[in-house]
Scaffold this motif. Sequence first.
Motif, mmCIF file in Angstrom:
data_model
loop_
_atom_site.group_PDB
_atom_site.id
_atom_site.type_symbol
_atom_site.label_atom_id
_atom_site.label_comp_id
_atom_site.label_asym_id
_atom_site.label_seq_id
_atom_site.Cartn_x
_atom_site.Cartn_y
_atom_site.Cartn_z
ATOM 1 N N PRO A 151 25.425 -39.491 1.767
ATOM 2 C CA PRO A 151 24.268 -40.431 2.246
ATOM 3 C C PRO A 151 23.085 -39.747 1.597
ATOM 4 N N ASP A 152 22.841 -38.724 0.964
ATOM 5 C CA ASP A 152 21.549 -38.020 0.262
ATOM 6 C C ASP A 152 21.586 -38.289 -1.215
ATOM 7 N N ALA A 153 22.695 -39.146 -1.862
ATOM 8 C CA ALA A 153 22.932 -39.307 -3.301
ATOM 9 C C ALA A 153 21.848 -39.728 -3.794
ATOM 10 N N ARG A 154 21.108 -39.054 -4.859
ATOM 11 C CA ARG A 154 20.167 -39.579 -5.840
ATOM 12 C C ARG A 154 20.511 -39.802 -7.215
ATOM 13 N N PRO A 155 19.665 -40.637 -7.906
ATOM 14 C CA PRO A 155 19.850 -40.892 -9.336
ATOM 15 C C PRO A 155 19.637 -39.493 -10.251
ATOM 16 N N GLN A 156 20.610 -39.246 -11.123
ATOM 17 C CA GLN A 156 20.641 -37.949 -11.863
ATOM 18 C C GLN A 156 20.049 -38.437 -13.384
ATOM 19 N N LEU A 157 19.067 -37.672 -13.475
ATOM 20 C CA LEU A 157 18.388 -37.911 -14.695
ATOM 21 C C LEU A 157 19.135 -37.648 -16.080
ATOM 22 N N ASP A 158 19.023 -38.554 -17.217
ATOM 23 C CA ASP A 158 19.253 -38.015 -18.500
ATOM 24 C C ASP A 158 18.226 -37.838 -19.210
ATOM 25 N N ARG A 159 17.620 -38.726 -19.361
ATOM 26 C CA ARG A 159 16.137 -38.606 -20.433
ATOM 27 C C ARG A 159 15.040 -39.662 -20.175
ATOM 28 N N VAL A 160 13.898 -39.381 -20.217
ATOM 29 C CA VAL A 160 12.721 -40.563 -20.351
ATOM 30 C C VAL A 160 12.430 -40.713 -21.744
ATOM 31 N N ILE A 161 12.514 -42.077 -22.081
ATOM 32 C CA ILE A 161 12.476 -42.534 -23.435
ATOM 33 C C ILE A 161 11.067 -42.979 -23.761
ATOM 34 N N ALA A 162 10.350 -43.879 -22.706
ATOM 35 C CA ALA A 162 9.247 -44.552 -23.040
ATOM 36 C C ALA A 162 8.558 -44.855 -21.833
ATOM 37 N N GLY A 163 6.980 -44.926 -21.743
ATOM 38 C CA GLY A 163 6.323 -45.374 -20.798
ATOM 39 C C GLY A 163 5.273 -44.538 -20.002
#
Length: 331
Positions: A29-41
């Motif tokens: 229920p509390d799953a969240r996205p797991q970051l790899d890397r920020v590329i741009a923006g």
Amino acid sequence: MASHPRLRAALLAGSALVAPGAMAQTIAPDARPQLDRVIAGGITIRQDAAQTQVTQTQARGIVDWRRFDIGRDHTVQFQQPDRGSITLNRVTTPDPSVIAGRVQANGQVAIVNQSGIVVSQGARIEAAGLVASTADISNQNFLAGRMAFDRPGRPDARIENDGNITVREAGLAALVAPQVVNRGTISARLGRVALAGAETHVVDLHGDGLLSIEITGPVRQAPSGGGALVTNTGVIEAEGGRIQLTARAADGIVQDLVRAGGRVAADTDAATGRRGDVVIAGTGGAIRIEGEVRATGIAAGTRGGTVEVIGDRVLVDRGARVDASGTAGGG
């Protein structure tokens, strides 16, 4: 889809589970996205148990995620410069994504997972625009505004919606994969909704300022279970806009390209008088109308819009309804 350790049919109490008929997958229920890397923006990301906040300072941003799962108790919120801004969210690992919670954005969001995406029952996505695709796009093309999703994903990948997707006025809601299923609700007042069975595609800007989908790569592998490439049994609404159900398949791999059940409605918008239209089309198989397809003028003094059904074969089931009438005349 091929079987995968994360895909299982067991019901796990307290977890999100996709609806019957889908490849069942459970997440916490509390799953969240797991970051790899920020590329741009110019993007910064902050997370806690309840929320993932993505703040973007430039018009176009790219984030690679190891996983883009959202549990039923979690919200992913995008803060972008304006409604014309867009964030590309690319999943870099081979697991399908499950969205069981909420996605909110003041701009546009693209989600790419080459293994598939499931929006579970009870999930809500609200944005100025949404593109969910199993075809990837290069960073160079995306940042240059060339919306060519020309890198096909798995040939058996699916996008399924059992939740509620809403795009704001004049926005685009597009689900594109070798197999697309909508059992939930998709709404885009004065905008466009596109469900497309394809391996690759382009997002085009038309002269009317609205976006739509052009298929560039047909589906080359028959879906497991022998289903259509695009199936609707839910509700799709676009008052004063356009609904596009379309698919292309290599010769002989499927019998039905599109099965239009449930309700597909692009009625004339009562406030603006703008008429809607529905296009159900494809090549490489049959188009089957099973439910209600309409572009009617319901309000007093409004005309109906247009319904186009184009395919190698067009089949209208008993009890199905196609309607483009209006109180001031038909479309």
